[in-house]
Design a protein around this motif. Structure first.
Motif, PDB file in Angstrom:
ATOM      1  N   ALA A  99       8.438  11.396  -2.070  1.00  0.00           N
ATOM      2  CA  ALA A  99       8.546  12.219  -0.865  1.00  0.00           C
ATOM      3  C   ALA A  99       9.027  11.406   0.326  1.00  0.00           C
ATOM      4  CB  ALA A  99       7.204  12.865  -0.552  1.00  0.00           C
ATOM      5  N   SER A 100       8.612  10.147   0.399  1.00  0.00           N
ATOM      6  CA  SER A 100       8.991   9.308   1.538  1.00  0.00           C
ATOM      7  C   SER A 100      10.496   9.064   1.605  1.00  0.00           C
ATOM      8  CB  SER A 100       8.263   7.963   1.465  1.00  0.00           C
ATOM      9  OG  SER A 100       8.764   7.161   0.401  1.00  0.00           O
ATOM     10  N   LYS A 101      11.172   9.229   0.476  1.00  0.00           N
ATOM     11  CA  LYS A 101      12.615   8.997   0.435  1.00  0.00           C
ATOM     12  C   LYS A 101      13.425  10.217   0.882  1.00  0.00           C
ATOM     13  CE  LYS A 101      12.048   5.846  -3.516  1.00  0.00           C
ATOM     14  NZ  LYS A 101      12.278   4.589  -2.784  1.00  0.00           N
ATOM     15  N   VAL A 102      12.769  11.390   0.876  1.00  0.00           N
ATOM     16  CA  VAL A 102      13.523  12.613   1.179  1.00  0.00           C
ATOM     17  C   VAL A 102      12.957  13.405   2.368  1.00  0.00           C
ATOM     18  CG1 VAL A 102      14.362  12.873  -1.178  1.00  0.00           C
ATOM     19  CG2 VAL A 102      12.189  13.916  -0.543  1.00  0.00           C
ATOM     20  N   VAL A 103      11.690  13.166   2.705  1.00  0.00           N
ATOM     21  CA  VAL A 103      11.052  13.912   3.788  1.00  0.00           C
ATOM     22  C   VAL A 103      11.227  13.153   5.108  1.00  0.00           C
ATOM     23  CG1 VAL A 103       8.875  14.845   4.663  1.00  0.00           C
ATOM     24  CG2 VAL A 103       9.375  14.912   2.205  1.00  0.00           C
ATOM     25  N   PRO A 104      11.623  13.805   6.186  1.00  0.00           N
ATOM     26  CA  PRO A 104      11.790  13.131   7.487  1.00  0.00           C
ATOM     27  C   PRO A 104      10.483  12.505   7.976  1.00  0.00           C
ATOM     28  CG  PRO A 104      12.788  15.315   7.521  1.00  0.00           C
ATOM     29  CD  PRO A 104      12.009  15.228   6.243  1.00  0.00           C
ATOM     30  N   ASP A 105      10.603  11.396   8.694  1.00  0.00           N
ATOM     31  CA  ASP A 105       9.416  10.712   9.207  1.00  0.00           C
ATOM     32  C   ASP A 105       8.570  11.619  10.095  1.00  0.00           C
ATOM     33  OD1 ASP A 105       9.923   8.373   7.892  1.00  0.00           O
ATOM     34  OD2 ASP A 105      10.753   7.311   9.615  1.00  0.00           O
ATOM     35  N   SER A 106       9.227  12.508  10.834  1.00  0.00           N
ATOM     36  CA  SER A 106       8.485  13.400  11.729  1.00  0.00           C
ATOM     37  C   SER A 106       7.526  14.297  10.950  1.00  0.00           C
ATOM     38  CB  SER A 106       9.456  14.268  12.537  1.00  0.00           C
ATOM     39  OG  SER A 106      10.290  15.029  11.667  1.00  0.00           O
ATOM     40  N   VAL A 107       7.951  14.709   9.768  1.00  0.00           N
ATOM     41  CA  VAL A 107       7.096  15.550   8.919  1.00  0.00           C
ATOM     42  C   VAL A 107       5.965  14.713   8.330  1.00  0.00           C
ATOM     43  CG1 VAL A 107       7.016  16.983   6.851  1.00  0.00           C
ATOM     44  CG2 VAL A 107       8.988  17.118   8.394  1.00  0.00           C
ATOM     45  N   ILE A 108       6.291  13.487   7.883  1.00  0.00           N
ATOM     46  CA  ILE A 108       5.270  12.598   7.323  1.00  0.00           C
ATOM     47  C   ILE A 108       4.195  12.299   8.364  1.00  0.00           C
ATOM     48  CG2 ILE A 108       4.827  10.272   6.440  1.00  0.00           C
ATOM     49  CD1 ILE A 108       7.578  10.352   5.126  1.00  0.00           C
ATOM     50  N   VAL A 109       4.614  12.042   9.602  1.00  0.00           N
ATOM     51  CA  VAL A 109       3.665  11.754  10.672  1.00  0.00           C
ATOM     52  C   VAL A 109       2.725  12.933  10.889  1.00  0.00           C
ATOM     53  CG1 VAL A 109       3.440  11.411  13.162  1.00  0.00           C
ATOM     54  CG2 VAL A 109       5.068  10.048  11.870  1.00  0.00           C
ATOM     55  N   ALA A 110       3.281  14.138  10.917  1.00  0.00           N
ATOM     56  CA  ALA A 110       2.462  15.333  11.132  1.00  0.00           C
ATOM     57  C   ALA A 110       1.460  15.533  10.002  1.00  0.00           C
ATOM     58  CB  ALA A 110       3.372  16.559  11.253  1.00  0.00           C
ATOM     59  N   SER A 130       0.859  -1.186   0.000  1.00  0.00           N
ATOM     60  CA  SER A 130       0.000   0.000   0.000  1.00  0.00           C
ATOM     61  C   SER A 130       0.891   1.230   0.000  1.00  0.00           C
ATOM     62  CB  SER A 130      -0.885  -0.001   1.252  1.00  0.00           C
ATOM     63  OG  SER A 130      -1.511   1.252   1.440  1.00  0.00           O
ATOM     64  N   ALA A 131       0.337   2.354  -0.443  1.00  0.00           N
ATOM     65  CA  ALA A 131       1.056   3.612  -0.296  1.00  0.00           C
ATOM     66  C   ALA A 131       1.244   3.945   1.172  1.00  0.00           C
ATOM     67  CB  ALA A 131       0.295   4.736  -0.999  1.00  0.00           C
ATOM     68  N   ALA A 132       0.458   3.293   2.047  1.00  0.00           N
ATOM     69  CA  ALA A 132       0.626   3.462   3.491  1.00  0.00           C
ATOM     70  C   ALA A 132       1.986   2.956   3.953  1.00  0.00           C
ATOM     71  CB  ALA A 132      -0.481   2.725   4.239  1.00  0.00           C
ATOM     72  N   PRO A 159       4.894   6.317   8.385  1.00  0.00           N
ATOM     73  CA  PRO A 159       4.008   6.057   9.525  1.00  0.00           C
ATOM     74  C   PRO A 159       2.705   6.841   9.391  1.00  0.00           C
ATOM     75  CG  PRO A 159       6.236   6.638  10.244  1.00  0.00           C
ATOM     76  CD  PRO A 159       6.160   6.950   8.787  1.00  0.00           C
ATOM     77  N   GLN A 160       1.609   6.222   9.847  1.00  0.00           N
ATOM     78  CA  GLN A 160       0.295   6.867   9.722  1.00  0.00           C
ATOM     79  C   GLN A 160      -0.449   6.844  11.063  1.00  0.00           C
ATOM     80  OE1 GLN A 160      -2.315   6.181   6.502  1.00  0.00           O
ATOM     81  NE2 GLN A 160      -0.737   6.156   4.936  1.00  0.00           N
ATOM     82  N   PRO A 161      -0.427   7.925  11.805  1.00  0.00           N
ATOM     83  CA  PRO A 161      -1.247   8.001  13.017  1.00  0.00           C
ATOM     84  C   PRO A 161      -2.710   7.801  12.658  1.00  0.00           C
ATOM     85  CG  PRO A 161       0.329   9.811  12.933  1.00  0.00           C
ATOM     86  CD  PRO A 161       0.377   9.144  11.594  1.00  0.00           C
ATOM     87  N   GLY A 162      -3.416   7.010  13.466  1.00  0.00           N
ATOM     88  CA  GLY A 162      -4.805   6.705  13.164  1.00  0.00           C
ATOM     89  C   GLY A 162      -4.974   5.513  12.243  1.00  0.00           C
ATOM     90  N   PHE A 163      -3.861   5.009  11.746  1.00  0.00           N
ATOM     91  CA  PHE A 163      -3.861   3.825  10.870  1.00  0.00           C
ATOM     92  C   PHE A 163      -2.535   3.096  11.089  1.00  0.00           C
ATOM     93  CE2 PHE A 163      -5.604   2.773   6.320  1.00  0.00           C
ATOM     94  CZ  PHE A 163      -6.419   1.800   6.862  1.00  0.00           C
ATOM     95  N   ALA A 164      -2.058   3.166  12.338  1.00  0.00           N
ATOM     96  CA  ALA A 164      -0.674   2.824  12.660  1.00  0.00           C
ATOM     97  C   ALA A 164      -0.316   1.379  12.349  1.00  0.00           C
ATOM     98  CB  ALA A 164      -0.396   3.130  14.131  1.00  0.00           C
ATOM     99  N   VAL A 165      -1.122   0.441  12.830  1.00  0.00           N
ATOM    100  CA  VAL A 165      -0.787  -0.970  12.654  1.00  0.00           C
ATOM    101  C   VAL A 165      -0.889  -1.372  11.186  1.00  0.00           C
ATOM    102  CG1 VAL A 165      -1.422  -3.340  13.243  1.00  0.00           C
ATOM    103  CG2 VAL A 165      -1.422  -1.568  15.008  1.00  0.00           C
ATOM    104  N   TYR A 166      -1.953  -0.937  10.524  1.00  0.00           N
ATOM    105  CA  TYR A 166      -2.111  -1.270   9.109  1.00  0.00           C
ATOM    106  C   TYR A 166      -0.921  -0.767   8.294  1.00  0.00           C
ATOM    107  CZ  TYR A 166      -3.895  -1.340   4.345  1.00  0.00           C
ATOM    108  OH  TYR A 166      -4.036  -1.570   2.997  1.00  0.00           O
ATOM    109  N   ALA A 167      -0.550   0.494   8.488  1.00  0.00           N
ATOM    110  CA  ALA A 167       0.581   1.058   7.742  1.00  0.00           C
ATOM    111  C   ALA A 167       1.862   0.289   8.041  1.00  0.00           C
ATOM    112  CB  ALA A 167       0.749   2.536   8.087  1.00  0.00           C
TER     113      ALA A 167
END
Length: 253
Positions: A235-246, A136-138, A142-150
């Motif tokens: 974007a996932s390759k260059v953007v920090p996880d903290s930004v993706i989570v937000a 999945s694109a998930a 990391p996806q808050p609110g969809f954490a385990v699935y992602a």
């Protein structure tokens, strides 16, 4: 040897669509084997397809279905031309909203059963065989609110990449399919209303599967449908996880 395609999660959604479209790619299949819990849906699918269908109705989180499949693979001297691991589910909500049984149930079906099915089928695969794993694109963050699935889809993505590398030289190709939201029954069982932005980007299942099969035939490692999802992958390759989570937390609101 009997040439087969084996599809899990074939009773609905992308798994069902793979069963419909695979015969267009593999026109010399002897049978399509379909695996899911809902036997009545598999019977309906059998009536729809022109290729002979063998039904394995059962729970992929239980041992008996693998024993049944293992016996059938051996007796048929099967040549598995394509394995599609499409079974899976997700629940929308924070980690604490669901009990441990629901959370680990996602891990068991999305990760454990996929791994076990792949291990079961690999000895029956040969040069030119394909493994198509529904990630999945998930998986891209990391996806808050969809954490385990992602997280489970990140596992599928990582496993697919590594297994593809290990099988390099064998002529067996592994493709991780990473769609965004798809217009299937999946979101009918997530437990909560889907965020409006995800509804907006829903893709047609036929288009997602068509691209996945083309990408698999070309030996591609990933199949990502749609410009927005491809942008998310980059974007996932260059953007920090903290930004993706937000960002994902904002989208989920």
């Amino acid at each position: 040897m009997m040439k087969i395609a084996l599809i899990t999660g074939a009773s609905s959604g992308l798994g069902r669509e793979f069963a419909r479209q695979i015969p267009k790619l593999y026109q010399n299949l002897d049978e399509i084997w379909v695996v899911a819990r809902r036997a009545e849906r598999l019977n309906e699918l059998e009536m729809e397809l022109k290729v002979p269908v063998r039904i394995f109705d059962g729970d992929l989180n239980q041992d008996y279905i693998y024993k049944k499949l293992g016996i059938a693979l051996g007796k048929s001297q099967a040549n598995v031309r394509m394995l599609v691991n499409a079974a899976g589910y997700g629940k929308i909500g924070t980690f604490c909203e669901y009990g441990w049984k629901e959370e680990t149930g996602m891990v068991d079906l999305n990760c454990r059963s996929l791994t076990r099915m792949t291990a079961l089928c690999l000895p029956y695969m040969h040069c030119g065989s394909r493994i198509v794993n529904l990630s999945s694109a998930a998986a891209f963050g990391p996806q808050p609110g969809f954490a385990v699935y992602a997280a489970t889809k990140s596992y599928v993505y990582s496993l697919s990449m590594a297994l593809g590398r290990e099988l390099k030289g064998s002529g067996i190709y592994v493709t991780a399919v990473c769609p965004g939201p798809v217009d299937t029954e999946f979101f009918d069982h997530t437990g909560k209303e889907v965020a409006s932005v995800k509804k907006k980007f829903r893709a047609d299942a036929k288009d997602v599967v068509r691209k996945a099969l083309i990408d698999s035939a070309r030996g591609k490692k990933t199949s990502v449908y749609g410009l927005s999802m491809k942008a998310a992958q980059v974007a996932s390759k260059v953007v920090p996880d903290s930004v993706i989570v937000a960002v994902m937390e904002k989208i989920a609101e």
